[in-house]
Design an enzyme around this catalytic site. Structure first.
Site, PDB file in Angstrom:
ATOM      1  CB  SER A   6      88.740 -20.736 -37.419  1.00  0.00           C
ATOM      2  OG  SER A   6      88.075 -21.878 -36.930  1.00  0.00           O
ATOM      3  CG  HIS A  31      92.576 -23.493 -37.781  1.00  0.00           C
ATOM      4  ND1 HIS A  31      93.853 -23.926 -37.484  1.00  0.00           N
ATOM      5  CD2 HIS A  31      91.817 -23.780 -36.688  1.00  0.00           C
ATOM      6  CE1 HIS A  31      93.860 -24.444 -36.263  1.00  0.00           C
ATOM      7  NE2 HIS A  31      92.645 -24.371 -35.765  1.00  0.00           N
ATOM      8  CG  ASP A  33      88.814 -25.298 -35.044  1.00  0.00           C
ATOM      9  OD1 ASP A  33      89.895 -25.394 -34.452  1.00  0.00           O
ATOM     10  OD2 ASP A  33      88.366 -24.220 -35.471  1.00  0.00           O
ATOM     11  CG  MET A  35      86.173 -29.581 -32.203  1.00  0.00           C
ATOM     12  SD  MET A  35      85.198 -28.293 -31.363  1.00  0.00           S
ATOM     13  CE  MET A  35      86.003 -26.811 -31.984  1.00  0.00           C
ATOM     14  CG  HIS A  64      93.370 -27.611 -33.660  1.00  0.00           C
ATOM     15  ND1 HIS A  64      92.792 -26.576 -32.951  1.00  0.00           N
ATOM     16  CD2 HIS A  64      93.940 -28.414 -32.728  1.00  0.00           C
ATOM     17  CE1 HIS A  64      93.001 -26.748 -31.670  1.00  0.00           C
ATOM     18  NE2 HIS A  64      93.690 -27.871 -31.505  1.00  0.00           N
ATOM     19  CG  MET A  66      90.695 -29.468 -30.496  1.00  0.00           C
ATOM     20  SD  MET A  66      89.712 -27.957 -30.444  1.00  0.00           S
ATOM     21  CE  MET A  66      89.582 -27.627 -32.202  1.00  0.00           C
ATOM     22  CG  MET A 136      94.490 -24.711 -27.821  1.00  0.00           C
ATOM     23  SD  MET A 136      93.706 -24.239 -29.378  1.00  0.00           S
ATOM     24  CE  MET A 136      92.096 -23.675 -28.824  1.00  0.00           C
ATOM     25  N   GLY A 141      87.126 -26.087 -27.847  1.00  0.00           N
ATOM     26  CA  GLY A 141      85.807 -26.702 -27.917  1.00  0.00           C
ATOM     27  C   GLY A 141      84.729 -25.835 -28.523  1.00  0.00           C
ATOM     28  N   GLY A 143      83.852 -21.766 -30.439  1.00  0.00           N
ATOM     29  CA  GLY A 143      84.311 -20.498 -30.965  1.00  0.00           C
ATOM     30  C   GLY A 143      83.734 -19.338 -30.177  1.00  0.00           C
ATOM     31  N   GLY A 144      84.274 -18.142 -30.425  1.00  0.00           N
ATOM     32  CA  GLY A 144      83.722 -16.920 -29.851  1.00  0.00           C
ATOM     33  C   GLY A 144      84.105 -16.624 -28.418  1.00  0.00           C
ATOM     34  CG  ASP A 173      92.533 -21.634 -32.588  1.00  0.00           C
ATOM     35  OD1 ASP A 173      91.702 -20.709 -32.658  1.00  0.00           O
ATOM     36  OD2 ASP A 173      92.258 -22.820 -32.882  1.00  0.00           O
ATOM     37  N   GLY A 174      92.327 -18.648 -30.660  1.00  0.00           N
ATOM     38  CA  GLY A 174      91.337 -18.382 -29.619  1.00  0.00           C
ATOM     39  C   GLY A 174      91.235 -16.914 -29.271  1.00  0.00           C
ATOM     40  N   GLY A 175      90.145 -16.283 -29.673  1.00  0.00           N
ATOM     41  CA  GLY A 175      89.928 -14.891 -29.316  1.00  0.00           C
ATOM     42  C   GLY A 175      90.869 -13.919 -29.999  1.00  0.00           C
ATOM     43  N   GLY A 195      88.492 -16.805 -36.245  1.00  0.00           N
ATOM     44  CA  GLY A 195      87.228 -17.258 -36.815  1.00  0.00           C
ATOM     45  C   GLY A 195      86.196 -16.167 -36.841  1.00  0.00           C
TER      46      GLY A 195
END
Length: 215
Positions: A6, A31, A33, A35, A64, A66, A136, A141, A143-144, A173-175, A195
């Site tokens: 990401s 990737h 993001d 937004m 992606h 959002m 997700m 919204g 990262g981290g 995607d996420g964590g 990411g």
């Protein structure tokens, strides 16, 4: 297994060198993001940055969106060499129409679903049309964030449907880190977005970080 770094987590002051650090990596997507600060509270890549990125890399771009108005971006991103165009099921009342429109312009089209959105909002009619489902595993919204454990069951749900829809790629995607990648793979995921985990220690570690997610 495709790994999708990401770029939201990369060093934006040195983005060209960051992109080049992945040159010749196989089974890798970048990737993006996108937004809009409406659908989610953050604001990220705009058209000029994505246009620049598309000219500096041969690695497939995975966008992606959002955003509250994905139909706008279907048209405005069509010349940026985007390989996969994913938008949120929660952002539209006419997802099937938008999927069909996007499929005329992009090699791959996906739908994304938030952690609390009912799984049946992605109907079989939609699954027959899309190439990718993005699950997700954090609230979109920022990262981290920490991985939501319930995500494994959501991956398994769509994996069970792959017999009927064999074209379907399952992306998470996420964590995502080396601590959960093996279980995600076991659950049926075959495309992992990461990411912070990939970028936090600098370019000399990128190849090993990607391989650690595949093992």
């Amino acid at each position: 297994m495709i790994i999708s770094p990401s770029l939201l987590a990369c060093d934006f002051l040195n983005i060209e060198s960051e992109l080049l650090a992945f040159k010749d990596f196989k089974d890798t997507w970048f990737h993006l993001d996108i937004m809009d600060s409406h659908f989610v509270p953050n604001l990220t890549f705009g058209h000029p940055i994505v246009k620049l990125i598309s000219k500096k890399t041969e690695i497939p771009l995975d966008a992606h969106f959002m955003v509250t108005n994905p139909e706008f971006y279907i048209d405005t991103f069509k010349d940026y060499n985007i390989h996969n165009f994913t938008f949120h099921i929660e952002a539209t009342d006419n997802a099937l129409e938008l999927v069909r429109k996007a499929k005329k312009l992009y090699p791959s089209v996906g739908l994304s679903i938030k952690p609390k959105t009912p799984l049946n909002s992605i109907t079989e009619e939609l699954l027959a049309e899309i190439d990718l489902i993005l699950i997700m595993s954090v609230e979109p919204g920022f990262g981290g964030q920490s991985f939501i454990e319930e995500s494994y069951k959501r991956v398994e749900h769509f994996n069970k449907l792959k017999e009927k829809f064999p074209q379907l790629m399952i992306q998470v995607d996420g964590g995502v880190t080396n601590n959960n990648a093996a279980n995600l793979k076991k659950s049926g995921a075959n495309n992992l977005v990461a990411g912070s985990y990939i970028f936090k220690d600098g370019p000399s570690t990128y190849k090993e970080k990607l391989e650690s997610l595949r093992r």
